[in-house]
Design an enzyme around this catalytic site. Sequence first.
Site, PDB file in Angstrom:
ATOM      1  N   GLU A 157       3.990   4.931  -2.961  1.00  0.00           N
ATOM      2  CA  GLU A 157       2.864   5.052  -2.053  1.00  0.00           C
ATOM      3  C   GLU A 157       3.301   5.191  -0.595  1.00  0.00           C
ATOM      4  O   GLU A 157       2.736   5.984   0.152  1.00  0.00           O
ATOM      5  CB  GLU A 157       1.934   3.845  -2.203  1.00  0.00           C
ATOM      6  N   ASP A 158       4.298   4.434  -0.203  1.00  0.00           N
ATOM      7  CA  ASP A 158       4.590   4.336   1.229  1.00  0.00           C
ATOM      8  C   ASP A 158       5.877   5.013   1.693  1.00  0.00           C
ATOM      9  O   ASP A 158       6.213   4.946   2.863  1.00  0.00           O
ATOM     10  CB  ASP A 158       4.652   2.857   1.644  1.00  0.00           C
TER      11      ASP A 158
END
Length: 719
Positions: free
Chosen positions: A76-77
């Site tokens: 996600e990051d």
Amino acid sequence: MIRFNDILEKVNPYLTSEDIAEVTKAYAYSAKVHAGQKRHSGEPYLTHPMEVTSILADIKLDKESIITGLLHDTIEDTLTSKEDITNIFGEEVCSLVDGVTKISKLKISSTFEKQAEDFRKLILATGKDIRVILVKLADRLHNIRTISYLPEERRKIFAKETVDLYAPLADRLGIYWIRTELEDRCFQVLKPNEYDEISKMFNSKKDEWEKYSFEIKNLLEAQLDKFNLESKVNTRFKNFYSIYRKMIKKNLDPDKVFDIKAFRIISKDIASCYAALGAVHSTWKPIPGRFKDYVALPKSNGYQSLHTTVIGPFGDKVEVQIRTEDMHEIAEYGVAAHWKYKIDSDERKKLIDLPESIKNIFETQTLSDPREFIDAIKDELITDFVYVFTPTGELKELPIDSSVIDFAYAIHTDLGNKCSGARVNGSIVPFSYKLKSGDAIEIITNKDREPSKDWLKYVVSSKAKSKIRNSIKNLSSKDSEKIGKEILGKKLANYGLNIDDPSTLEKLKNFSSENNFKNIESLFINYSLSKVNIVQILSYFNLGVKTKLEVKQKNYLNPNNAITVGGSSNIMVRMANCCGPIYGDEITGFITLGRGISIHRISCKQLLEVDSNRLVEALWDEKSNIKSSTSLRLYCNDKTGILSEVSNLLAQNESNIIKINAKKISSSKSSIYLEILVKNANHLKDIIKGLDSIPDVYSVERLLAPNSEFNLSQKNSRI
Ligand code: MN
């Protein structure tokens, strides 16, 4: 700050050296890809996956889960892709990280329809692997522990989502310590004043309580010794949130809740548990009706214990729980407890699998109506249970308020479909009978029997509901026509019409042709499939649904100028008392039997219990400028002048008071009941905010407003 060594120390005792090498590799990888990122607290981002992993190591999860903890935010990051993870750490880890990522991306929303969808996506995202939920719970736990670094406006939303979704999930999995920590931390964010009050009370009573519990503990231990029962006695503190819940539910002062003392006896085996119970009961008088045997009949999340409440040596109530060491582990760690032991791969498969109660939700995932779905979720996730027996003595767990039809479907779909009656403990009971724990049930079948729509009134389990709905949908068109005619006939009978009357049939025929149905038969079929809006038919017959012109308009309270139902602005409505919608609330219409259309807030709990076929779309007319009445309850310090402070604030906010009532609830506390006129939901929000900021007011709640608020006075309000 946490160091990687802290994690290694925790996993060392139970992972192999190869496993640890891989964990180390994952740590190095996570450090590399998160390099330079910071958390809201200003700490390096890497501390977050490490803290999450440390929680997972505490519950001794397997290597894959530990690695997932370290990598859970990489997709996600960071620039990491799924392929990268598969290549380096293998497919199993990748699917776990992917599952956690999917859950993180879900936007949990406050509206009713969206919420259902979110739950569904959440369960689907796990890929039926319980480890995804466990990693996500650890992730959420650390995020909640550091919530004070979040920007203020996001804190409440985040805490609300946690208490609505993740705390019940932890409860369902039986992970008590995660559930209580999530609840208490969210409680502090959502209800800071109440939290402080309980916390102050707790601290002021602590010394007295410790002295008292020391005495009771000694007495209990001496008593158990007399019976030669080797046991440990612990004192037990309720978490703040459950104290608060008890306070609200039983309308008690906080003092009273604290007066209930709780102890736990850990015995060496099951026999000594019952022996210890005997010892306790022979010393102090048990309170009738308060004994529960969760050892013989465990809760669905695996929880086992004996519970009893006795009148203690000083004449006050003492709660005692008795369990073995193993049961204690399960009570604290739930599904995660089993990971603590060396397990072979077969057992591992079983552990990874989601528990039955959560899997049941999958069975209903095809439900098209979000209301049906959220209903199913609530059934499975948060209900209490009754335990009943089959004729062969097998134990079945069913949601509370289940009927014999629920029981029949729980055993087998065919048994449900052919159910024509039942005997409970030897006597015939009606379908409306609500099962009680300990009932022995025998289903009577009839091969010609078919599920009827009426059954939906009696069933509560999602399985029974979806099977009945399906079977109604699967009926042949001839049958659907018959059923459609029958249920429409019943409905019209409420209005004094006989569907077999030639004049009624004539009118229905006209209705069919005017509304593009091939013929009256096709109208019946479509009606049985809920494809015809009953409002249309009733208004065609000039029944129940009154048009505005027929009704004398009342001034400000009349919502009729402001609501359109099923696309028509000419339909008479009334506001439901159960949830008291006001202008600006999200609403829906419900077709009552013979009393027209009532308007509910979309979050109204009543709607969960009604036939969703009878709901119709209702919308506010945006240009309207009506006022609606709504009721509030305030809890405040009993102080002179408080009423005038409240009414001044309402005047400042240009709201009129219809009714105001104050009641003393203890020497220093009062509750105030208010009925006021407001312009719309935002106006009400401002007023609540204003009231809340009066120093002596410590809580304000909108009454008759289930679900949408953090409203703990409702039954089943665990989510
Ligand atoms: Mn995270």
